[in-house]
Design a protein around this motif. Structure first.
Motif, mmCIF file in Angstrom:
data_model
loop_
_atom_site.group_PDB
_atom_site.id
_atom_site.type_symbol
_atom_site.label_atom_id
_atom_site.label_comp_id
_atom_site.label_asym_id
_atom_site.label_seq_id
_atom_site.Cartn_x
_atom_site.Cartn_y
_atom_site.Cartn_z
ATOM 1 N N MET A 99 32.733 41.012 -70.134
ATOM 2 C CA MET A 99 31.439 40.880 -70.819
ATOM 3 C C MET A 99 30.429 41.787 -70.129
ATOM 4 O O MET A 99 30.256 41.710 -68.906
ATOM 5 N N ASN A 100 29.732 42.582 -70.894
ATOM 6 C CA ASN A 100 28.725 43.460 -70.293
ATOM 7 C C ASN A 100 27.420 42.685 -70.079
ATOM 8 O O ASN A 100 26.380 42.976 -70.658
ATOM 9 N N THR A 101 27.526 41.646 -69.241
ATOM 10 C CA THR A 101 26.363 40.810 -68.904
ATOM 11 C C THR A 101 26.345 40.712 -67.384
ATOM 12 O O THR A 101 27.144 41.353 -66.716
ATOM 13 N N TYR A 102 25.471 39.898 -66.833
ATOM 14 C CA TYR A 102 25.611 39.542 -65.427
ATOM 15 C C TYR A 102 26.766 38.559 -65.332
ATOM 16 O O TYR A 102 26.934 37.711 -66.230
ATOM 17 N N GLY A 103 27.564 38.677 -64.291
ATOM 18 C CA GLY A 103 28.722 37.802 -64.230
ATOM 19 C C GLY A 103 29.234 37.592 -62.819
ATOM 20 O O GLY A 103 29.044 38.425 -61.936
ATOM 21 N N MET A 104 29.846 36.446 -62.634
ATOM 22 C CA MET A 104 30.477 36.178 -61.344
ATOM 23 C C MET A 104 31.816 35.488 -61.547
ATOM 24 O O MET A 104 31.907 34.458 -62.202
ATOM 25 N N HIS A 105 32.831 36.095 -60.972
ATOM 26 C CA HIS A 105 34.170 35.511 -60.935
ATOM 27 C C HIS A 105 34.248 34.831 -59.571
ATOM 28 O O HIS A 105 34.301 35.500 -58.551
ATOM 29 N N LEU A 157 21.043 46.720 -65.604
ATOM 30 C CA LEU A 157 21.782 46.575 -64.343
ATOM 31 C C LEU A 157 22.857 45.489 -64.417
ATOM 32 O O LEU A 157 23.321 45.014 -63.380
ATOM 33 N N MET A 158 23.229 45.094 -65.628
ATOM 34 C CA MET A 158 24.258 44.067 -65.751
ATOM 35 C C MET A 158 25.495 44.497 -64.977
ATOM 36 O O MET A 158 25.900 45.669 -65.049
ATOM 37 N N HIS A 159 26.061 43.564 -64.244
ATOM 38 C CA HIS A 159 27.268 43.890 -63.478
ATOM 39 C C HIS A 159 28.011 42.604 -63.180
ATOM 40 O O HIS A 159 27.453 41.519 -63.279
ATOM 41 N N ARG A 160 29.262 42.748 -62.825
ATOM 42 C CA ARG A 160 30.117 41.615 -62.519
ATOM 43 C C ARG A 160 30.548 41.727 -61.067
ATOM 44 O O ARG A 160 30.938 42.826 -60.624
ATOM 45 N N ILE A 161 30.447 40.603 -60.366
ATOM 46 C CA ILE A 161 30.980 40.591 -59.005
ATOM 47 C C ILE A 161 31.919 39.410 -58.891
ATOM 48 O O ILE A 161 31.852 38.474 -59.696
ATOM 49 N N GLY A 162 32.781 39.460 -57.911
ATOM 50 C CA GLY A 162 33.735 38.373 -57.780
ATOM 51 C C GLY A 162 34.483 38.433 -56.475
ATOM 52 O O GLY A 162 34.245 39.312 -55.635
ATOM 53 N N GLY A 163 35.357 37.477 -56.312
ATOM 54 C CA GLY A 163 36.098 37.377 -55.061
ATOM 55 C C GLY A 163 37.279 38.331 -54.979
ATOM 56 O O GLY A 163 37.842 38.523 -53.905
ATOM 57 N N PRO A 210 19.872 38.844 -62.429
ATOM 58 C CA PRO A 210 19.902 38.649 -63.880
ATOM 59 C C PRO A 210 18.482 38.688 -64.449
ATOM 60 O O PRO A 210 17.538 38.185 -63.818
ATOM 61 N N PHE A 228 22.547 34.628 -56.205
ATOM 62 C CA PHE A 228 22.911 35.603 -57.240
ATOM 63 C C PHE A 228 21.755 35.776 -58.223
ATOM 64 O O PHE A 228 21.499 36.862 -58.731
ATOM 65 N N TYR A 232 34.512 39.574 -66.386
ATOM 66 C CA TYR A 232 34.689 41.012 -66.173
ATOM 67 C C TYR A 232 34.625 41.799 -67.486
ATOM 68 O O TYR A 232 34.385 42.997 -67.488
ATOM 69 N N VAL A 281 24.375 35.221 -68.338
ATOM 70 C CA VAL A 281 25.223 35.196 -67.147
ATOM 71 C C VAL A 281 26.506 34.438 -67.470
ATOM 72 O O VAL A 281 26.450 33.352 -68.046
ATOM 73 N N LEU A 333 31.105 38.783 -51.883
ATOM 74 C CA LEU A 333 30.061 39.135 -52.857
ATOM 75 C C LEU A 333 28.942 39.936 -52.214
ATOM 76 O O LEU A 333 28.191 40.628 -52.895
#
Ligand code: SF4
Lengths: 340, 622
Positions: free
Chosen positions: A65-71, B470-476, B465, B307, A63, A50, B334
């Motif tokens: 990285m092909n992982t779980y992520g949070m901005h 299903l890896m994905h990115r979320i954000g504001g 996670p 999350f 954004y 993550v 989110l």
């Protein structure tokens, strides 16, 4: 450090499909490359990894990285990542932040994540400027810096990030820079292998708003004489043929000397595992400005239980002592009476 | 007090209810005394409602009016909903307590004072110019003077207790005396003292308690004891519960009912800290509690845990909600489940930290930047905090949204008997995580789209996670619906704003319709929310008993409102909205439904009295 990390991955597995949008020539590219190249070598898998970031140029990192992520939001990444890591000690959680994000708006979260020793790998991209907001001075900008918000020069005294984090009880503290992928991967690997909070300061060039901020240290022409490469268990020497070294003076101050001028026994031997942080602190402060020789590598790497595991252990102990939770019994725990 | 049976002098007189108020210095142990009287009355089978009322300072200057700590309890042989407008009995441990609270008593009420504390210095500290015990100012009350300190010292001295230490047992003397006066069983109190204290302190407290009890029995200061018989409450197993305890237990229950581990991020703040204290005891339920470095981090940790697949909570009061605002906006963007509990208190700023208020409705409704709607649930009585937090959690999980639950200081610290639910009948609020890709790319590759919504609820999938593929990115940053990719285009932004709003609005289909209590054909309707429930309930009952028709709607869902609320309200010619704020709900219903609702507002750090509301309802008939 996931136990199920058996699948072999390649760098491509770690790259997301998003177009990377940093300015051409930005130092952030070098860090992204190093991280994406390192991941397969660590034997970890994207789904258990993550990346959490705050706000700033570097914080776009997840954004890509092909992982779980949070901005997330400005300064809060260490707190949010603490939530992830405490909830899920099985995950590898990385925090990507910058000098404004981590040391200004988010300073409180950074120091507390470090003192708790949350299992986070914190990468601080230090470019000594606010990039995303287009060029204001940051908490690591030098005194006198002329920026959009300091047209007459900054009068703010800057932070020394490493002495700040060593003072915050950090158990792993290191520094690297964006021009040497091999060095960076070595430092990041050590950070990864440390259980608990790892803090890595990365000198990163913002070629648009603060170009060459570290040129006098890491520039190809000068780095031989200006970079002090710390190696655990070895005398601290640098420069051509190691002609310079670090000694501790009688007043307890560290000094840079010509090795020829001192007895070899007087050279300071680097001990990253030393429990007492005083030497690491002194090394972090051996540099007084951006024109002096500067140490790189792992300053400090000591063992202390990580927070997520301590929290989880209390849950296990409570279950062993009390058995699994029984809701009906809980509701009756303050005594009851029956009517009818 | 209603006399329900004739009695001869000396015999126990049955009364249907009594309101007792214990008042003393902050250091006099009045909260413990009140708690014990509550506990024994609960076990005895009375219905009851309590109102602890204490100063913000831990130890305000001793003997001053500012330092008075009080505990009011209403016990009855029938169903009650408030801690009582006016006490029948005041136990005043010093002149300051007398000064602060005597005006609350019913005319002719009983005042029991610790006469040892009425020396010139004590009177001066309370800013009394003359001794109220002798200057005739208490002529409208029945005053009983008892030298409680001296009597306590006398019984504890033979045990070897120093006079100064005996001081600390005098509240048990008072408790003993009141226990006799209201024929409370002594065993539970004795057992509690024996368990709670050790050695000389235990012996001293026991001696003081017994001495107080015996004093009532043997002196001629009281004609006879009173009895409040057990209440004829619905059959069931009861416990006495405060709002904050019920809330903490509700969080534990929500974890069980959703089959998810719980993580609470919290920062100490009055009056919410007790939820953190209580939850931190229940780790064997898989509950993690983190005392964060600040309010912002507390919310961030709960969001990070969400999350990662936990049920995340953060508990606080108004100032903390303000600090968490940015995190709540992120949670809206989110679209992750998260419950923020706001135990409201008097404000703005530090305001009245230990006093109640319900003035954060606007903050809950609008207190985020931009368009950031989220559901709001409000608890209305101490025991309802349990159900309310389960409901807030259900909505959060089902709609993948942050939810704000509103409680307040009055509910948090007040307590009442709770007919315990059968845990098997509690709702299943479980949800499922995404486990597989939900979309196919044009080239046939399976993909995971984090914002591909459920067509009915508009909720997005929750992929945690650890889940392969299903890896994905979320954000504001604004994202494209479906893919979740960054998207700044104008049309997409408007679409996303409206989608987030539609998702919250759609929850109206999933909550109970508003119900009219009382007379559906009345002209006058009382619209309430939150802890005003108790006072409105008894006021409506009193007005109806006087032969007038009144309707009452009490809201537990404040965003979205129940779907029928507008239609219901338009059916009444008069709508009044009692609130412990400047009229926040009233303005919202006026704006939403174009009805001429009238605000009834009280902002004194105290709950409504039933009589105040009776008066306000009566006005609508003139
Ligand atoms: S502004 Fe500076 S730090 Fe930001 S992307 Fe451009 S070069 Fe990099």
């Amino acid at each position: 450090m996931s136990e199920t990390a058996v699948r072999v991955t390649t760098k491509k597995d770690w790259m997301s499909d998003q177009e990377v949008r940093w300015c051409p020539g930005c130092g952030d590219y070098g860090v992204l490359q190093a991280v994406q190249q390192l991941m397969p070598e660590l034997g970890v898998v994207p789904e258990r990894t993550v990346f959490v970031s705050g706000i700033g140029c570097s914080s776009r990192f997840p954004y890509y990285m092909n992982t779980y992520g949070m901005h997330s939001i400005h300064g809060r990444a260490p707190a949010i990542a603490t939530g992830v890591a405490v909830a899920r000690p099985d995950l590898d959680v990385w925090v990507v932040t910058g000098d404004g994000d981590a040391l200004s708006i988010g300073g409180n979260h950074l120091i507390h994540a470090l003192r708790r020793n949350v299992n986070l790998k914190i990468l601080l991209f230090n470019n000594r400027i606010y990039g995303l907001t287009k060029g204001q001075y940051s908490p690591t900008s030098e005194v006198g810096k002329v920026t959009k918000s300091t047209p007459f020069g900054s009068v703010d005294h800057p932070f020394n990030p490493l002495s700040l984090v060593i003072g915050s009880e950090a158990t792993f503290v290191a520094r690297t820079h964006d021009l040497d992928r091999k060095h960076m991967m070595g430092v990041l690997r050590a950070a990864y292998e440390h259980r608990g909070a790892s803090f890595v300061e990365i000198f990163q060039n913002c070629n648009v708003f603060n170009d060459g901020a570290f040129e006098d240290i890491i520039g190809k022409q000068v780095r031989g004489e200006m970079m002090i490469d710390l190696k655990h268990g070895e005398p601290i020497r640098f420069g051509a043929d190691g002609h310079k070294g670090v000694v501790m003076g009688g007043d307890g101050q560290l000094r840079i000397v010509e090795v020829a001028d001192v007895s070899p026994d007087d050279l300071l031997v680097h001990d990253a595992h030393r429990a007492d942080p005083a030497l690491a602190f002194a090394l972090a402060r051996i540099t007084h400005d951006e024109h002096q020789a500067t140490p790189f590598g792992v300053f400090r790497d000591v063992k202390r239980d990580d927070y997520g595991h301590l929290v989880a252990a209390q849950l296990v102990q409570a279950s062993e002592r009390k058995g699994p939770g029984d809701l009906a019994a809980l509701l009756r725990s303050n005594g009851t009476w029956t009517i009818g | 007090m209603t006399i329900t049976s004739p009695q001869a002098k000396g015999e126990t007189e049955a009364v249907s209810y009594v309101v007792v108020r214990f008042a003393g210095d902050s250091g006099d142990g009045m909260q413990v005394t009140g708690d014990r009287f509550t506990s024994v009355s609960a076990l005895f089978g009375n219905d009851l409602s309590t109102f602890p009322d204490y100063p913000a300072e831990i130890r305000a200057p001793a003997g001053t009016v500012n330092g008075v700590s009080s505990f009011q309890i209403h016990i009855s042989d029938h169903d009650i909903t408030t801690p009582g407008d006016a006490p029948n009995v005041l136990i005043a441990m010093n002149p300051a307590a007398l000064k602060a609270d005597v005006h609350l008593l019913i005319p002719g009420g009983l005042v029991i004072v610790n006469s040892d504390n009425f020396e010139a210095r004590d009177l001066e500290k309370a800013e009394y110019e003359a001794n109220p015990l002798t200057d005739g100012s208490l002529r409208n009350y029945r005053v009983v003077e008892i030298p409680m300190t001296t009597l306590t010292q006398r019984v504890t001295e033979p045990l070897g207790v120093k006079a100064r230490d005996a001081e600390r047992s005098k509240n048990f003397f008072a408790l003993g005396l009141i226990s006799w006066l209201y024929t409370r069983p002594t065993e539970p109190t004795i057992a509690w003292i024996e368990k709670r204290f050790k050695d000389l302190v235990k012996d001293s407290n026991l001696a003081a308690f017994r001495a107080g009890y015996n004093f009532g029995e043997t002196t001629e200061l009281f004609d006879h004891p009173y009895e409040v018989r057990p209440a004829k409450l619905p059959a069931g197993e009861y416990t006495n519960v405060s709002g904050n305890t019920a809330l903490a237990w509700g969080i534990v229950a929500a974890g069980q009912l959703s089959k998810l581990p719980v993580l609470l991020g919290s920062y100490p703040i009055t009056p919410a800290s007790d939820v953190l204290h209580e939850l931190s005891k229940h780790k064997h339920f898989g509950v993690r509690t983190v005392q964060a470095e600040d309010e912002i981090a507390a919310a961030g940790m709960a969001l990070g845990a969400a999350f990662a697949g936990h049920l995340g909570y953060t508990t606080t009061s108004g100032p903390g909600v303000a600090l968490k605002s940015e995190t709540m906006s992120l949670a809206v963007s989110l679209e992750l489940p998260l419950v923020l509990v706001d135990i409201q208190r008097g404000g703005p700023s530090t305001g009245l930290p230990t006093k109640t208020e319900a003035a954060d409705l606007n903050l809950a409704m609008y207190g985020r930047h931009s368009e950031a709607p989220l559901p709001i649930v409000a608890a209305y009585r101490p025991s309802h905090c349990f159900d309310a937090v389960i409901e807030a959690s259900r909505i959060a999980l089902k709609y993948r949204t942050p939810v704000i639950l509103l409680s307040d200081g009055y509910l948090a610290n007040g307590s009442e008997p709770w007919n315990l639910p059968d845990v098997a009948t509690l709702p299943d609020i479980s949800t499922s995580f995404a486990t597989e890709p939900n979309h196919t790319a044009p080239d046939g590759t399976p993909e995971f789209w984090p914002y591909l919504r459920d067509p009915e609820t508009l909720a997005r999938p929750w992929a945690i996670p650890g889940t392969p593929l299903l890896m994905h990115r979320i954000g504001g940053i604004e994202k494209e619906d479906g893919t979740g990719n960054i998207d700044y285009t104008p049309a997409n932004h408007e679409k996303m704003v409206r989608l987030r709003q539609a998702k919250i609005d759609g929850i109206a289909r999933d909550i109970p319709l508003a119900e009219v209590v009382g007379d559906a054909d009345a002209h006058v309707c009382v619209l309430g929310w939150g802890s005003t429930w108790g006072a409105i309930s008894s006021a409506v009952e009193l007005v109806r008993e006087s032969g007038k028709k009144v309707a009452w709607i009490h809201l537990t869902h404040l965003n979205p409102f129940p779907a029928n609320l507008g239609d219901l309200l338009r059916g009444f010619s008069r709508v009044i909205v009692p609130e412990l704020n400047g009229g926040q709900l009233c303005r919202i219903v006026r704006a939403n439904y174009l009805i001429d609702a009238r605000s009834v507002s009280k902002i004194q750090g105290r709950p409504f009295m039933s009589a105040e509301l009776v008066n306000e309802i009566e006005k609508e008939f003139s």
